[in-house]
Design an enzyme around this catalytic site. Structure first.
Site, PDB file in Angstrom:
ATOM      1  N   SER A  64       0.869  -1.290   0.002  1.00 34.53           N
ATOM      2  CA  SER A  64       0.157  -0.057   0.116  1.00 34.53           C
ATOM      3  C   SER A  64       0.846   1.434   0.034  1.00 34.53           C
ATOM      4  O   SER A  64       2.131   1.179   0.459  1.00 34.53           O
ATOM      5  CB  SER A  64      -1.036   0.132   1.471  1.00 34.53           C
ATOM      6  OG  SER A  64      -0.169   0.489   2.501  1.00 34.53           O
ATOM      7  N   ASP A  65       0.369   2.428  -0.556  1.00 33.24           N
ATOM      8  CA  ASP A  65       1.178   3.596  -0.278  1.00 33.24           C
ATOM      9  C   ASP A  65       0.822   3.820   1.172  1.00 33.24           C
ATOM     10  O   ASP A  65       0.056   3.122   2.010  1.00 33.24           O
ATOM     11  CB  ASP A  65       0.290   4.759  -1.196  1.00 33.24           C
ATOM     12  CG  ASP A  65       1.415   5.926  -1.300  1.00 33.24           C
ATOM     13  OD1 ASP A  65       2.401   5.942  -0.730  1.00 33.24           O
ATOM     14  OD2 ASP A  65       1.167   6.523  -2.265  1.00 33.24           O
ATOM     15  N   CYS A  66       1.508   4.886   1.777  1.00 29.83           N
ATOM     16  CA  CYS A  66       1.393   5.324   3.347  1.00 29.83           C
ATOM     17  C   CYS A  66      -0.017   5.286   3.636  1.00 29.83           C
ATOM     18  O   CYS A  66      -0.875   6.247   3.248  1.00 29.83           O
ATOM     19  CB  CYS A  66       2.076   6.562   3.614  1.00 29.83           C
ATOM     20  SG  CYS A  66       2.194   6.667   5.508  1.00 29.83           S
ATOM     21  N   LEU A  67      -0.570   4.627   4.874  1.00 31.07           N
ATOM     22  CA  LEU A  67      -1.944   4.642   5.165  1.00 31.07           C
ATOM     23  C   LEU A  67      -2.201   5.964   6.184  1.00 31.07           C
ATOM     24  O   LEU A  67      -3.330   6.064   6.570  1.00 31.07           O
ATOM     25  CB  LEU A  67      -2.499   3.273   5.739  1.00 31.07           C
ATOM     26  CG  LEU A  67      -2.221   2.338   4.633  1.00 31.07           C
ATOM     27  CD1 LEU A  67      -2.623   0.870   5.602  1.00 31.07           C
ATOM     28  CD2 LEU A  67      -3.563   2.414   3.627  1.00 31.07           C
TER      29      LEU A  67
END
Length: 520
Positions: free
Chosen positions: A261-264
């Site tokens: 994931s991209d940063c959550l």
């Protein structure tokens, strides 16, 4: 292997976290010891010098291996250009659009391979690059020069070469941001973008570079926090969408590698869904490793929420096991310990520095000059511009220790004016008065297409002086709105390395040879 692991140990393998200092923080150490976090992402605030980074990575590897039984993924965003994390004593290559401006995809391979060798020598085994987004929206605030261009062919060709260069250097590249962040006018760090396109539209454009990369050996993909309402109608961004991650990426495109994931902690997820909930939904959607880059409390919340979801049956333990098996297989392939035997001496070595300088020189693009020579630049030249701004949180922090106008004025013994990034009417009037009497005016724009005061000022200067040079020091779109009487150059980045090359161009010893990778 899986039978010997506790549920917490398994979940820890699926999380990548960070810390805010150049040494391992007590909070991060506790995350590894108590929550079995198995992966690290490094940012500029973690990095000082090459020797410090190598020592830090060695300590991280020891800490994580001792507490989890497996080596970590140690990741960094080393795209080059405006998204750069490596220290100054390393080799910093130009960004994607500058590399594409050289017209030679081999330069993307060379940059990827050299970057990979330096990362490996430092103990970093994952690079969150290359960007495979097609920058089809000129007002995109977050991609821009991070893209190889505005066409699927350009992005596919150059992106695949950079990916292959990193793989050949034994560093895992993560292609991003699936299924495409190029056609947005919102930065997902601070908002929730929407791309209202059908699957057939995306398949014929945005997804093409990703599909090509997958067919040519891509092993890791990063998701985007963007709503695609014509594909996922449950108000879930791609990162949290089973239809997009499992249905489209896994089943339709046949991707079998790791999904990050991209940063959550970006607002697109944190603000609208909550980071811990976003992490759970991402894992349910088919993401293997979720990035929670900054806040230990959010990592703890995510681990506990996933544990509860497994215990309640909401999240099948088979989903966790499948991911962990895949993660450990890739960790064994990209082990975090001196890949290829490269010594730290390769970091910033003369050969790599020369290669980066050569690519930069070949990237500079003359726009619309139509055979005109460059106006004279000497001690009677006025240099104008602002500091580089940090227009997106993806960028490295802006360095206010130098500025384009002051640097160039020192080089030519001329004068300079430092303006705001979006000059006001009063400021424009003052600059125009001070520019009178100068034989040549050089204006360095910085995202002028998003800061119209810059464009008004340079166009007013063109009305008062026949010798105006406009240099786009980030997105070249600025040049499309500048008076044709100006001599225009696209430089793609705001660095002292590019300033030195521009000095030689102004002196006539280098002829700009680049070609615009986008339509301005």
């Amino acid at each position: 292997m899986l039978e010997k692991m506790t549920l917490r140990e398994k979940i820890g393998q699926m999380i990548m976290a960070g810390f805010p200092a150049s040494n391992i923080s007590p909070e991060y150490k506790r995350l590894v010891e108590e929550y079995k976090i198995g992966n690290t992402i490094l940012f500029s605030h973690n990095i000082e010098t090459s020797s410090q980074v190598r020592k830090l990575c060695s300590e991280l590897t020891e800490l994580i291996e001792n507490n989890t039984g497996y080596q970590p993924f140690i990741a960094v965003d080393q795209e080059g250009g405006m998204v750069t994390r490596l220290p100054r004593d390393a080799t910093i290559f130009p960004g994607a659009m500058a590399i594409a401006a050289t017209v030679d995809p081999v330069n993307a391979y060379r940059a990827g391979h050299a970057t990979g060798r330096e990362l490996g020598a430092l103990g970093i085994n994952v690079n969150m690059a290359p960007v495979l987004d097609i920058n089809s929206n000129r007002n995109n605030p977050v991609i821009g020069v991070r893209a190889f261009g505005d066409s699927k062919e350009q992005v596919s060709g150059f992106g695949m070469e950079m990916m292959k260069g990193l793989i050949d250097a034994q560093v895992l590249p993560i292609i991003k941001h699936f299924p495409g962040h190029g056609d947005t006018a919102v930065d997902s760090h601070i908002g929730l973008p929407v791309i209202d396109k059908s699957l057939s539209e995306l398949m014929s454009n945005e997804i093409v570079p990703f599909h090509n990369a997958i067919n040519n050996g891509a092993e890791a993909v990063m998701t985007s926090h963007i709503l695609f309402p014509q594909i996922e109608n449950n108000n879930k961004p791609a990162t949290m969408s089973h239809r997009i991650i499992t249905g489209l990426l896994r089943q339709q495109l046949g991707f079998e590698g790791l999904v990050f994931s991209d940063c959550l902690e970006m607002d697109a997820v944190k603000k609208y869904y909550g980071t811990a909930k976003g992490a759970l939904e991402a894992v349910k959607a088919g993401v293997n490793i979720v990035c929670i880059s900054h806040t230990p409390e959010l990592v703890e919340q995510a681990v506990k929420l996933m544990e509860e979801a497994v215990q309640s049956g909401e999240l099948p333990v088979e989903t966790i096991d499948k991911s962990v098996k895949k993660i450990i297989a890739f960790k064994r392939k990209y082990h975090a310990d001196g890949y290829g035997g490269d010594d730290i001496a390769i970091v910033g070595c003369p050969g790599h520095k020369a290669l980066a300088a050569d690519i930069r020189e070949k990237s500079i693009t003359s726009v619309g000059a139509k055979g005109r020579g460059i106006p004279p630049v000497d001690s009677n030249t006025l240099f104008i511009g602002s500091y580089a701004g940090r227009s997106t949180l993806a960028s490295s922090s802006a360095d206010k220790s130098f500025s384009f106008p002051e640097y160039m004025a020192r080089e030519f013994d001329g004068q300079f004016l430092l303006t705001s990034v979006n000059p006001t009417a009063e400021e424009i009037k003052e600059v125009l008065e001070k520019a009178e009497g100068h034989k040549t005016v050089v204006y360095g724009t910085y995202n002028g297409h998003l800061n119209p005061g810059q464009l008004e000022l340079v166009n007013r200067l063109c009305g008062n002086n026949e010798n105006v040079i406009a240099v786009a020091l980030r997105n070249p779109y600025d040049l499309g709105s500048i008076d044709e009487r100006a001599y225009k150059l696209a430089a793609y980045e705001y660095t002292t390395q590019i300033f030195d090359i521009l000095s030689e161009i102004f002196k006539g010893s280098i002829i700009p040879a680049g070609k615009l990778p986008v339509d301005i």
